[in-house]
Design a protein around this motif. Sequence first.
Motif, PDB file in Angstrom:
ATOM      1  N   UNK A   1     -18.313   4.237  -8.422  1.00  0.00           N
ATOM      2  CA  UNK A   1     -18.351   5.633  -8.419  1.00  0.00           C
ATOM      3  C   UNK A   1     -16.952   6.268  -7.674  1.00  0.00           C
TER       4      UNK A   1
ATOM      5  N   UNK B   1     -17.399  -0.534  -5.615  1.00  0.00           N
ATOM      6  CA  UNK B   1     -17.965   1.063  -5.912  1.00  0.00           C
ATOM      7  C   UNK B   1     -17.862   1.444  -7.315  1.00  0.00           C
TER       8      UNK B   1
ATOM      9  N   UNK C   1     -14.650   8.272  -2.380  1.00  0.00           N
ATOM     10  CA  UNK C   1     -15.177   7.031  -1.612  1.00  0.00           C
ATOM     11  C   UNK C   1     -14.936   5.930  -2.791  1.00  0.00           C
TER      12      UNK C   1
ATOM     13  N   UNK D   1     -25.782   3.185  -2.391  1.00  0.00           N
ATOM     14  CA  UNK D   1     -25.060   3.887  -1.298  1.00  0.00           C
ATOM     15  C   UNK D   1     -25.935   4.796  -0.471  1.00  0.00           C
TER      16      UNK D   1
ATOM     17  N   UNK E   1     -24.185   3.765  -6.962  1.00  0.00           N
ATOM     18  CA  UNK E   1     -24.559   5.054  -6.162  1.00  0.00           C
ATOM     19  C   UNK E   1     -25.812   5.099  -5.701  1.00  0.00           C
TER      20      UNK E   1
ATOM     21  N   UNK F   1     -18.745  10.459  -2.890  1.00  0.00           N
ATOM     22  CA  UNK F   1     -19.828   9.855  -2.340  1.00  0.00           C
ATOM     23  C   UNK F   1     -20.333  10.969  -1.318  1.00  0.00           C
TER      24      UNK F   1
ATOM     25  N   UNK G   1     -17.058  13.654  -1.182  1.00  0.00           N
ATOM     26  CA  UNK G   1     -15.710  13.312  -0.946  1.00  0.00           C
ATOM     27  C   UNK G   1     -15.184  11.926  -1.642  1.00  0.00           C
TER      28      UNK G   1
END
Lengths: 345, 345
Positions: free
Chosen positions: B271, B269, A276, B250, B247, B274, A274
């Motif tokens: 990305x 972030x 983020x 994460x 990523x 996630x 989803x």
Amino acid sequence: MRATLLYGAGDVRVEDVPDPKLKLPTDAIVRVLRACICGSDLWPYASKPSSDHGDRIGHEFLGVVEETGSEVSGLAPGDVVVAPFLWSDNTCDFCTEGLQPSCRHGGRWGAGDVDGGQGEAVRVPQAAGTLVKLPVGEDTALLPSLLTLSDVFPTGHHCAVTAGVDERTSVTVIGDGAVGLSAVLAARRLGAERIILMGRHTSRTDLGREFGATEVVAERGEEGVAKVRDLSGGDGTHRVLECVGTKPALETAFGVAREGGVISRVGVPQYEEGPMGFETMFFRNITLTGGVAPARAYIDELLPDVLDGKIEPGKVFDRTVGLDEVPDGYRAMADREALKVMVRP
Amino acid sequence: MRATLLYGAGDVRVEDVPDPKLKLPTDAIVRVLRACICGSDLWPYASKPSSDHGDRIGHEFLGVVEETGSEVSGLAPGDVVVAPFLWSDNTCDFCTEGLQPSCRHGGRWGAGDVDGGQGEAVRVPQAAGTLVKLPVGEDTALLPSLLTLSDVFPTGHHCAVTAGVDERTSVTVIGDGAVGLSAVLAARRLGAERIILMGRHTSRTDLGREFGATEVVAERGEEGVAKVRDLSGGDGTHRVLECVGTKPALETAFGVAREGGVISRVGVPQYEEGPMGFETMFFRNITLTGGVAPARAYIDELLPDVLDGKIEPGKVFDRTVGLDEVPDGYRAMADREALKVMVRP
């Protein structure tokens, strides 16, 4: 005894199965007074590959203790009890912290050799930790509301609690299913004065208003987001309770969340990834929380309000069926003909 | 005056630019005493498409007020001040709630006609709301630690605060950059007794130990996750402070988070999507929080500890350069030769 089995998508059957027997000294046998069908049961009902072998199903029930193993304390035959939707020892570190879904000795109804809840009786593992004794008789009119303590109401409550709902927070609830309506009731109970319910079935949103929703938004997607933002001065609401589980519902949640706000999810997510990223979540300081509710942890807190009649979460049940009619109950819920179906074995 | 401009990946130049002048009555002009280079500056430094036009850069600085607009209260020429990494009015509803990055009248350094921080002077919009007066002289030995209040230390603090770090929680910090080390210091300050720092540069992790890390895990990826889980009885830690932004970092965060735990992100972030699915996050009741730190909100709380010498977040600076050496400062940080570079214009 008779119990419900799921053979595949759309294929629910009620069949004879062996009577439950104590297997471990920590077990109890409970005769089921009421069970019900959960929105989450509809996911496998919609998608399970067809099989020769049926899986026991159902995870919400309330009943009478018939027999207890030698190590089960605090329960005796004749006690009326409610079972949370996961069983747990209620003594491990996770349980002590109020996170029973992560119990080190717990598990799911209907998994392995454990009975499902939609049947005449259930062998309850870790009975002393799992079952909560109710100070009522078998014939109390409170049975529907007490039954919601097994899952749907604590799930709505978990959504509101983890989101941090209180009297200072504005709230959007996404979804007018039984969980969404329970989340409205829970948010109101926690003090929220502004609750926007997103749902398009008038009969359901009417109950949502009765439970405490102050506004209803029937639009979905971008249009729904725009409407909620309009209603909240352009900003969205402090708290968003996502009670559906689909990706569009999640996207709506991000759309209606105010910066610095919290989205809590209790609808079982039907997606793996989803949003983020920087713009969606990070720069806006949005928190994403929620998950599988520790119903067992919440029952002690919620029970008094149900017993006092302060809240009536049982109003989510709009149909009652006998055990042999359970397949039609599934159909009715899947077709959105019934909001939530109670089963009287 | 001289200021830093980014022309493209790897192309930082220090050039003559117009001297800043008051434009609005809410502006102030600040002569920069110290600025610094942020880990987040390295993202555009690594990837910005080449251009004929340089963008002003730098968002962390501390200096002396030279001039104030007619509507700037509470500040006077000669005051030593620190600027948070975003400017804000500090009076709107978001600011009042401590969410200055969402200020209704705020913005970013170096955007539009606003100066960057890596220069000789800066026009500060919303000066009364943005700048924090420091009770020190220009020559105080505390300048490095006071400079960290502009971004890096409040960012580490935001990570620890939003994660809910306290004396009862075990903590993993991912990343041994200046933000990661600041997060260690912040977690310790908030009472955490068990802080596992994931990082593989010994000189940095040594400072991490000095800041409060109790264990260091040099392994990365699955091996790193296994090591942290080993150190935490197989479960992972209650709080995970993700201070990198990639990523893989994460994914490591999800790997080392205990069920029911919180992951807070302050690394920008890199990305868009996630893991948010049933197994990774939902069934485990993992909360994901963090975001852009409201540095302005935290300075009042953190300043006394810096002034008292209780904490020395300025230890993250391991190199100081003059303004003309800023390009080499970028190179040194990008090459991991320097942890964090201070600029003395």
